[in-house]
Design a protein around this motif. Structure first.
Motif, mmCIF file in Angstrom:
data_model
loop_
_atom_site.group_PDB
_atom_site.id
_atom_site.type_symbol
_atom_site.label_atom_id
_atom_site.label_comp_id
_atom_site.label_asym_id
_atom_site.label_seq_id
_atom_site.Cartn_x
_atom_site.Cartn_y
_atom_site.Cartn_z
ATOM 1 N N UNK A 1 0.855 -1.183 0.000
ATOM 2 C CA UNK A 1 0.000 0.000 0.000
ATOM 3 C C UNK A 1 0.887 1.227 0.000
ATOM 4 N N UNK A 2 0.568 2.172 -0.882
ATOM 5 C CA UNK A 2 1.318 3.418 -0.992
ATOM 6 C C UNK A 2 0.397 4.553 -0.569
ATOM 7 N N UNK A 3 0.835 5.378 0.384
ATOM 8 C CA UNK A 3 0.078 6.565 0.766
ATOM 9 C C UNK A 3 0.585 7.737 -0.059
ATOM 10 N N UNK A 4 -0.320 8.406 -0.772
ATOM 11 C CA UNK A 4 0.050 9.548 -1.613
ATOM 12 C C UNK A 4 -0.581 10.802 -1.044
ATOM 13 N N UNK A 5 0.246 11.732 -0.527
ATOM 14 C CA UNK A 5 -0.303 12.985 0.006
ATOM 15 C C UNK A 5 -0.622 13.955 -1.131
ATOM 16 N N UNK A 6 -1.881 14.275 -1.271
ATOM 17 C CA UNK A 6 -2.331 15.161 -2.343
ATOM 18 C C UNK A 6 -2.217 16.603 -1.864
ATOM 19 N N UNK A 7 -1.480 17.427 -2.599
ATOM 20 C CA UNK A 7 -1.254 18.815 -2.184
ATOM 21 C C UNK A 7 -2.074 19.814 -3.002
ATOM 22 N N UNK A 8 -3.068 19.316 -3.722
ATOM 23 C CA UNK A 8 -3.958 20.169 -4.524
ATOM 24 C C UNK A 8 -5.331 19.515 -4.574
ATOM 25 N N UNK B 1 -3.428 4.873 -1.645
ATOM 26 C CA UNK B 1 -4.411 5.616 -0.872
ATOM 27 C C UNK B 1 -4.101 7.096 -1.038
ATOM 28 N N UNK B 2 -5.023 7.839 -1.609
ATOM 29 C CA UNK B 2 -4.808 9.268 -1.849
ATOM 30 C C UNK B 2 -5.312 10.019 -0.620
ATOM 31 N N UNK B 3 -4.412 10.769 -0.015
ATOM 32 C CA UNK B 3 -4.724 11.469 1.228
ATOM 33 C C UNK B 3 -4.658 12.972 1.030
ATOM 34 N N UNK B 4 -5.567 13.691 1.675
ATOM 35 C CA UNK B 4 -5.575 15.133 1.587
ATOM 36 C C UNK B 4 -4.474 15.740 2.443
ATOM 37 N N UNK B 5 -4.166 17.000 2.174
ATOM 38 C CA UNK B 5 -3.171 17.711 2.970
ATOM 39 C C UNK B 5 -3.704 17.885 4.382
ATOM 40 N N UNK B 6 -2.804 17.731 5.338
ATOM 41 C CA UNK B 6 -3.233 17.846 6.742
ATOM 42 C C UNK B 6 -2.728 19.114 7.358
#
Length: 73
Positions: A3-10, A68-73
């Motif tokens: 599983x790859x976590x991808x932090x989405x910055x937009x 897993x596409x994750x939003x900016x925190x």
């Protein structure tokens, strides 16, 4: 299954670009070919739109790899 976590910055990322950014292919063109082959699922359904907008909270699967596409925190 990796599983790859991808932090989405937009707001979104195009599907073919996401595959390139996480290292599953070397270019956006290869990403488009991978999507066109029917090997990519978004939220459990085969996705054939190469530039489909992927947003935070979605899951993309290619083979045994899940992104897993994750939003900016």
């Amino acid at each position: 299954m990796p599983t790859v976590d991808f932090p989405l910055d937009r707001d979104h990322v195009e599907l073919n670009q996401l595959l390139k950014l996480v290292g599953l292919c070397d270019s956006g063109g290869q990403g488009k070919a991978l999507v066109a082959s029917g090997a990519v699922e978004v939220d459990g359904a085969v996705e054939l739109r190469k530039t489909c907008k992927i947003r935070a909270g979605q899951r993309v699967r290619v083979g045994d790899t899940t992104i897993r596409v994750q939003g900016a925190e």
